[in-house]
Design an enzyme around this catalytic site. Structure first.
Site, mmCIF file in Angstrom:
data_model
loop_
_atom_site.group_PDB
_atom_site.id
_atom_site.type_symbol
_atom_site.label_atom_id
_atom_site.label_comp_id
_atom_site.label_asym_id
_atom_site.label_seq_id
_atom_site.Cartn_x
_atom_site.Cartn_y
_atom_site.Cartn_z
ATOM 1 N N TYR A 1 1.184 -1.069 0.064
ATOM 2 C CA TYR A 1 0.437 -0.022 -0.216
ATOM 3 C C TYR A 1 1.056 1.248 0.332
ATOM 4 O O TYR A 1 2.147 1.244 -0.307
ATOM 5 C CB TYR A 1 -0.676 -0.058 0.909
ATOM 6 C CG TYR A 1 -2.436 0.433 1.098
ATOM 7 C CD1 TYR A 1 -2.980 1.028 0.130
ATOM 8 C CD2 TYR A 1 -2.357 1.309 2.041
ATOM 9 C CE1 TYR A 1 -4.610 1.442 -0.530
ATOM 10 C CE2 TYR A 1 -3.615 2.562 1.933
ATOM 11 C CZ TYR A 1 -4.115 2.537 0.805
ATOM 12 O OH TYR A 1 -5.118 3.225 0.796
ATOM 13 N N LYS B 1 -21.157 -20.612 -10.441
ATOM 14 C CA LYS B 1 -19.992 -20.108 -11.745
ATOM 15 C C LYS B 1 -18.608 -19.808 -11.577
ATOM 16 O O LYS B 1 -18.062 -20.223 -11.833
ATOM 17 C CB LYS B 1 -20.827 -19.358 -12.183
ATOM 18 C CG LYS B 1 -20.688 -19.297 -14.565
ATOM 19 C CD LYS B 1 -21.166 -20.108 -15.167
ATOM 20 C CE LYS B 1 -21.134 -20.221 -16.104
ATOM 21 N NZ LYS B 1 -21.903 -21.041 -17.114
#
Length: 491
Positions: free
Chosen positions: A113, A168
């Site tokens: 970060y 899915k």
């Protein structure tokens, strides 16, 4: 009568008097009522009582209630709780976000970060293509739906579609290590869906359109393919077409016929039917008749729907007219992606010798497989409780794996064809028989074979495109114009 299914699996927590026959009495109730016992686990035992979890596959909610009442009717038995194991599997959803890096100290945090991440952002800003290398874009697919055509449930909306979209995404990860995420849209407006997909595209390496009703699905896919630089794939169309061609390739080997010679009847002119026909024609089929609700489509008919009009103009070379029942007489192959119980045993008997029947309507096929098997040489369905299941999971995970590996920007018919070929060739010729024309969805070779085939074509086509671009650039540098394409010449 429906058969017991794992999709309707129930666990009953039962308290029963402690005795030698307690467990067998419980098991006997399950068997007597036509369920399939899958587990019988003692959870707690005292000198006077047993607490047992009885798990079984049932035919549905009414059957499960019937069994619960029968268990409770046993002398001294108390059914404390019944749990639907399918709902338990879905509690809290089926996906989570897991980091691929570990932050152990401040140095790690500074690189993952701020402030270190800013350097990576600047690199992507200078070269946006680096997003494929430095972000999740390299391996992530958006599973986009509007909930308008979910399984056989119809237009149930975005929230209700989420369990399917999560499933899915699980299949993408399980079978091809592709990270996929559901994007369920609260709109069924074509322009809004296109706009949203374009807006989120920077974060994804591809878009899998799912359960969007026809005819909107055609325009949405076509527009997104034209306007985005990532591959867009409508699985209800192309996944079904790929696996159908794969199964038909092997079925024709079993009956010793050629694709170019056989007469094929397709029931269903919607998204799946349209894609199946286009791929069959691209693969070399010549005699294909498409039947809609009103019977065979012919070139003499007028159709407001351009996709149905395309089918009418590019199929039925013999000018077959009449109903589906009339069209299948003498046909070698029947492919159904339409509605249940459209044909009967007599219709299959009227087909050609060595006929092939793919009855893929779910959950109830176009013809009873047992009745069809008395006449057809090869039968396939969309169900897992019969041999030769035509299941899209054989196609889409490996297909996207190949697209992502090749950094592909588009999808071509040749990619679809080689994907079908790769699935078919997973089964060796000496392994083929009428009950085994398509590999198991759990065969680890399938996704790998499909991915390698698709990536190979993608790289080859990308190389050809780059070569053409290089030729054009060289021509411009030399002050002349490259030869026009056939389309340009036609204009």
């Amino acid at each position: 009568m429906a058969t017991p299914s794992p999709g309707h699996s129930i666990t009953y927590r039962v308290a029963a008097p402690a005795s030698f026959s307690a467990s067998t009495d419980l098991a006997a109730v399950i068997a007597d009522h036509g369920a399939a016992l899958t587990a019988l686990d003692v959870i707690e035992s005292t000198r006077s009582e047993l607490v047992v979890d009885v798990s079984c596959d049932t035919r549905g909610p009414d059957h499960a209630q019937e069994i619960e009442q029968a268990l409770a009717a046993l002398d001294g038995v108390d059914v404390r709780k019944s749990s639907d194991r399918t709902f338990l599997l879905h509690l809290g959803g089926k996906l989570e976000s897991t980091p691929t890096v570990t932050l152990k100290n401040r140095d790690d945090l500074s690189r993952a970060y701020t402030p270190g991440v800013a350097r990576v952002c600047q690199a992507i800003a200078e070269n946006p293509e680096d997003a494929r290398r430095l972000t999740i874009k390299r391996n992530t697919v958006a599973v986009v739906t509007d909930g308008s055509a979910v399984l056989g449930l119809g237009n149930i909306g975005p929230e209700a579609s989420m369990p399917v979209m999560e499933g899915k995404a699980v299949l993408f990860k399980q079978f091809a290590d592709v990270d996929a995420w559901p994007v369920a849209l609260d709109t069924q407006d074509t322009e809004e869906i296109i706009a949203v997909c374009k807006a989120i595209a920077p974060a994804y390496g591809g878009i899998n359109l799912e359960d969007i009703s026809a005819p909107r699905c055609f325009e949405i896919e076509a527009r997104l393919r034209d306007e985005l630089d990532i591959p867009v794939f409508h699985d209800d169309q192309h996944g079904t077409a790929i696996v159908t061609l794969a199964a038909l390739t092997n079925a024709l080997k079993v009956v010793e016929k050629q694709l170019s010679d056989v007469r094929i009847v397709v029931s269903g002119a919607g998204a799946a039917g349209h894609a199946i026909v286009k791929l069959l024609l691209a693969a070399g089929a010549h005699d294909v008749v498409v039947c809609g609700r009103s019977g065979a489509l012919t070139s003499t008919q007028e159709h407001a729907d351009p996709h149905r009009a395309w089918l009418a103009q590019h199929t039925n070379p013999r000018g077959v007219t009449g109903s589906l029942k009339e069209a299948v007489v003498g046909a070698d192959v029947f492919i159904g992606v339409s509605a249940p119980d459209l044909l009967d045993e007599a219709d299959i008997a009227a087909m050609a010798e060595g006929s092939i029947v793919f009855a893929m309507s779910n959950p109830d096929p176009e013809v009873d497989p047992a009745a069809a098997s008395r006449h057809a040489a090869v039968i396939a369905t969309g169900r897992s409780d019969y041999p030769n299941q035509i299941n899209n999971v054989l196609a889409f995970p490996g297909f996207f794996r190949g697209l992502l590996d090749a950094h592909c920007h588009d999808i071509t018919d040749e990619m679809l064809r080689v994907a079908a070929e790769a699935i078919a060739e997973t089964i060796a010729d000496d392994e083929l028989n009428a009950g085994h024309i398509i590999p198991s969805v759990f065969d680890p070779r399938v996704a790998t074979n499909v991915a390698e085939a698709v990536a190979g074509v993608a790289r080859q086509e990308a190389g050809s495109a780059e070569g053409s671009a290089d030729t054009d650039d060289a021509a411009r540098r030399n002050g002349r114009t490259a030869a026009p394409t056939s389309a340009e010449a036609a204009r």
